[in-house]
Write an enzyme that holds these catalytic residues in place. Structure first.
Site, PDB file in Angstrom:
ATOM      1  N   ARG A   1      13.028   6.515   7.182  1.00 19.34           N
ATOM      2  CA  ARG A   1      12.297   6.799   6.207  1.00 19.34           C
ATOM      3  C   ARG A   1      13.509   8.578   6.358  1.00 19.34           C
ATOM      4  NH1 ARG A   1       7.620   9.460   6.141  1.00 19.34           N
ATOM      5  NH2 ARG A   1       6.515   7.504   6.609  1.00 19.34           N
TER       6      ARG A   1
ATOM      7  N   LYS B   1       2.720  14.152   4.452  1.00 19.31           N
ATOM      8  CA  LYS B   1       1.779  14.501   3.160  1.00 19.31           C
ATOM      9  C   LYS B   1       0.496  15.544   3.740  1.00 19.31           C
ATOM     10  CE  LYS B   1       1.105  10.179   1.714  1.00 19.31           C
ATOM     11  NZ  LYS B   1       0.563   9.077   0.815  1.00 19.31           N
TER      12      LYS B   1
ATOM     13  N   GLU C   1      -0.323   5.255  -0.533  1.00 19.76           N
ATOM     14  CA  GLU C   1      -1.241   5.220  -0.338  1.00 19.76           C
ATOM     15  C   GLU C   1      -2.050   6.287  -1.247  1.00 19.76           C
ATOM     16  OE1 GLU C   1      -3.153   6.589   3.725  1.00 19.76           O
ATOM     17  OE2 GLU C   1      -5.052   6.667   3.158  1.00 19.76           O
TER      18      GLU C   1
HETATM   19  P1  ATP Z   1       0.959   8.986   5.444  1.00 17.57           P
HETATM   20  O1  ATP Z   1       1.296   9.572   6.206  1.00 17.57           O
HETATM   21  O2  ATP Z   1       0.027   9.329   4.570  1.00 17.57           O
HETATM   22  O3  ATP Z   1       0.956   6.774   5.337  1.00 17.57           O
HETATM   23  P2  ATP Z   1       3.298   7.865   3.840  1.00 17.57           P
HETATM   24  O4  ATP Z   1       4.196   9.403   3.667  1.00 17.57           O
HETATM   25  O5  ATP Z   1       3.842   6.864   5.102  1.00 17.57           O
HETATM   26  O6  ATP Z   1       1.688   8.744   4.400  1.00 17.57           O
HETATM   27  P3  ATP Z   1       2.725   5.994   1.808  1.00 17.57           P
HETATM   28  O7  ATP Z   1       1.897   6.814   0.435  1.00 17.57           O
HETATM   29  O8  ATP Z   1       1.580   5.517   2.814  1.00 17.57           O
HETATM   30  O9  ATP Z   1       2.987   7.523   2.879  1.00 17.57           O
HETATM   31  O10 ATP Z   1       4.361   5.675   1.673  1.00 17.57           O
HETATM   32  C1  ATP Z   1       4.454   4.912   0.323  1.00 17.57           C
HETATM   33  C2  ATP Z   1       5.903   4.444   0.909  1.00 17.57           C
HETATM   34  O11 ATP Z   1       6.542   5.137   1.108  1.00 17.57           O
HETATM   35  C3  ATP Z   1       5.200   3.529   2.213  1.00 17.57           C
HETATM   36  O12 ATP Z   1       6.424   2.448   1.820  1.00 17.57           O
HETATM   37  C4  ATP Z   1       7.062   4.548   2.903  1.00 17.57           C
HETATM   38  O13 ATP Z   1       7.369   3.569   4.005  1.00 17.57           O
HETATM   39  C5  ATP Z   1       7.134   5.451   2.130  1.00 17.57           C
HETATM   40  N1  ATP Z   1       8.108   6.401   2.313  1.00 17.57           N
HETATM   41  C6  ATP Z   1       7.166   7.282   2.986  1.00 17.57           C
HETATM   42  N2  ATP Z   1       7.466   8.113   3.321  1.00 17.57           N
HETATM   43  C7  ATP Z   1       8.589   8.332   3.249  1.00 17.57           C
HETATM   44  C8  ATP Z   1      10.364   8.781   3.118  1.00 17.57           C
HETATM   45  N3  ATP Z   1       9.926  10.402   4.089  1.00 17.57           N
HETATM   46  N4  ATP Z   1      10.865   8.374   3.891  1.00 17.57           N
HETATM   47  C9  ATP Z   1      11.427   6.901   3.014  1.00 17.57           C
HETATM   48  N5  ATP Z   1      10.373   6.169   2.517  1.00 17.57           N
HETATM   49  C10 ATP Z   1       8.860   7.054   3.408  1.00 17.57           C
END
Ligand code: ATP
Ligand code: MG
Length: 573
Positions: free
Chosen positions: A269, A279, A43
């Protein structure tokens, strides 16, 4: 002669993670006609961080291994938080990590029209309805984990009325929050995500791509499942918090009776000690000016890690080593630092820099004479060659490499003690000069001309080798000594009434302007990395110029991970 293996090697597949095993199975059964298509779906509401790197390496890595494809998709369904600055940084960071989406860069917002059509289809099939409950009321009707929810009074609206209302919602007739489109699933489902979840909400906000064209925005779960289908994704890899959403993901595809459906698979994650990966909190650090920006070298963002001196190779290696799991865990940040050290140990040229200089005068060295010594650039790899380092009568050494009154077993410079100046000569300290405050200002030494290159022909032993620079040839540099941003292994672990900011490490940045570096470093370009001998790994900051050299410390030389590994493995490799 061939060595006899001492252990039977495990078959190749047994080391494969559960996601690759699933894909292997799908390949065998020829699901999706053997196609493998993944996507990385950020996002654009912040910069990518090391957690995203794990997801990037997985999605792009899997695609490459199966000769498949990986799309970059901006999941831009929330107009309030998204921005083109993030869209651009995300592309830069994925590329920098070494991955490429070719011509497959997409936006969920490109599918808004299609998603809207799907929604009308659901309404026509009696699978979605317009609900007038307020957010508060929706919560009341939803029930709890132990109690079923109650049907919305609007659940039985006719298809005609639903269609009419939904079209008028799109037309902007109703205020924000007054109505939603909800899936008609089951208010008594044990999975709360299936209790008639919202599919669309009204939000009169300008979107960074679609402008004011829409005031109706799809919810994440709905948009995600259908975007995956539109892009013909086969394996939709996401993090564990979406596990309970999977039934809804599947429902969206089934309710529309779509063929060749993608499968969502969740993995744990990445969490890291001493590091925050939310974020929202990272944004707070930036807007509150607790750091200099998203690319502050203390940030866990890809941009921050890059400026800190991390290499794509080190980050990819880290992601490889942490592997994939189905349970959340916390990885020691020392492993990340270890991966960087390993990479830089092999690849970084070694140079000499003195952080806290004290002057050395070689009283028996001819005034005005300059010699050049050959210094090996990287003893780990002879292909790096060598360079010339100028040597003269006046030098700087590290103040810490000298003691007027040496503690026991101190082998560096002290009265009467001989040390080796790296690549140059053996020198002995004769006299200490101090100013009126008692601060040492000069160390008067003699050098032994017979020890050129650093070895004594009579074989006498010198226990210590120290680094140096020539006083008149060396260049001043600003050095930014970075340390971990948080002083607590779990930055969110705070006493009542405090927040994560109270765990900020006040010493995470120490700027030193006393540093002198060997003259060759005037050529250092942005992000060139070096080992400053005996001090650590440093990288030229993007703001560094030949007139004003700036180096960031990436990591110190001491490797706490190697120690941990040795302890837990009982010293065995
Ligand atoms: P938000 O809280 O804004 O949703 P987010 O960390 O999930 O934050 P996204 O931009 O939705 O951010 O993440 C993009 C991709 O990265 C998603 O598929 C998410 O699952 C993956 N991702 C985010 N944080 C992690 C993490 N700490 N470890 C592994 N994958 C991650
Ligand atoms: Mg997310």
């Amino acid at each position: 002669m061939e060595e006899t293996p001492t252990a039977v090697l495990p078959p190749e597949t047994s080391g494969r993670d559960f996601i690759r095993q699933i894909i292997d199975g799908d390949q065998e059964s020829d699901k999706h006609a053997g196609r493998v298509a993944t996507r990385f779906p950020p996002e654009p509401n912040g910069y990518l961080h090391i957690g995203h790197a794990k997801s990037i390496c997985l999605n792009f890595g899997v695609a490459a291994e199966y000769q498949g494809t990986c799309n970059l998709r901006f999941d831009d369904t929330n107009p309030l938080k998204e921005d083109v600055e993030y869209v651009e940084s995300i592309q830069e960071d994925v590329h920098w990590l070494g991955f490429d989406w070719a011509d497959r860069m997409y936006y969920a917002s490109d599918y808004f029209e299609k998603l809207y059509e799907f929604a009308e289809q659901l309404i026509k099939d009696g699978k979605a309805y317009v609900c007038d409950l307020s957010a508060e009321e929706v919560r009341e009707y939803r029930g709890t984990l132990t109690e079923p929810g109650k049907d919305s009074p609007y659940r039985q609206r006719s298809v005609e009325e639903n269609l009419d209302l939904f079209r008028r919602m799109r037309g902007g007739e109703f205020p924000d929050g007054s109505r939603t489109l909800r899936a008609r699933i089951d208010m008594a489902s044990p999975n709360i995500n299936l209790r008639d979840p919202a599919l669309y909400r009204i939000r009169k906000a300008t979107h960074h791509r679609t402008g004011d064209r829409w005031c109706l925005y799809p919810m994440y779960d709905y948009a995600h499942a259908l975007s995956d289908w539109i892009e013909r994704i086969t394996h939709s890899l996401c993090t564990l918090e979406f596990e309970d959403h999977r039934p809804l993901y599947d429902w969206c595809l089934e309710a529309l009776n779509l063929p060749d459906r993608p499968r969502q698979i969740e993995f744990a994650r990445l969490n890291l000690t001493y590091t925050l990966l939310s974020k929202r909190k990272l944004l707070h650090l930036v807007t509150g000016k607790y750091v200099s920006g998203w690319d502050d070298p203390r940030m866990p963002t890809i941009a921050g890690l890059r400026r800190r001196g991390y290499t794509p190779e080190a980050i990819r290696e880290f992601c490889d080593r942490i592997g994939l799991a189905k349970r959340d865990s916390v990885v020691d940040v020392a492993l990340l630092e270890h991966c960087l050290r390993e990479d830089l140990n092999r690849r970084a040229p070694r140079v000499m820099a003195v952080l806290d200089p004290v002057k050395v005068v070689l009283t028996n060295y001819p005034e005005g004479q300059v010699e050049e010594f050959d210094a090996v650039n990287n003893p780990e790899d002879p292909s790096h060659g060598s360079r010339k380092v100028p040597f003269s009568r006046e030098l700087y050494i590290e103040r810490d490499d000298f003691r007027e009154i040496p503690p026991p077993k101190y082998h560096r410079l002290s009265p009467g003690q001989e040390v080796r100046l790296r690549w140059a000569y053996l020198v002995r300290l004769d006299e200490i000069v101090k100013d009126e405050n008692g601060t040492v200002t000069e160390l008067r030494c003699t050098y032994d001309p017979a020890t050129r290159g650093g070895d004594a022909p009579d074989g006498r032993k010198v226990k210590s080798t120290i680094h140096w620079v020539s006083a008149s040839h060396s260049l001043p540099a600003e050095v930014r000594l970075y340390d971990r941003l948080f002083s607590s292994p779990d930055p969110d672990d705070v006493p009542e009434g405090k927040d994560f900011l109270s765990n900020l490490n006040p010493e995470s940045l120490v700027v030193s302007t006393t540093c002198r570096v060997e003259p060759g470093l005037s050529q250092a370009k942005a992000l060139d990395f070096f080992q400053f001998e005996r001090l650590g790994y440093f990288v030229a900051d993007p703001d560094s110029t030949p007139e004003r050299l700036i180096f960031n410390r990436s990591v110190a030389l001491r490797d706490s991970w190697a120690k941990i590994e040795k302890k837990t493995r009982g010293g065995k490799p």
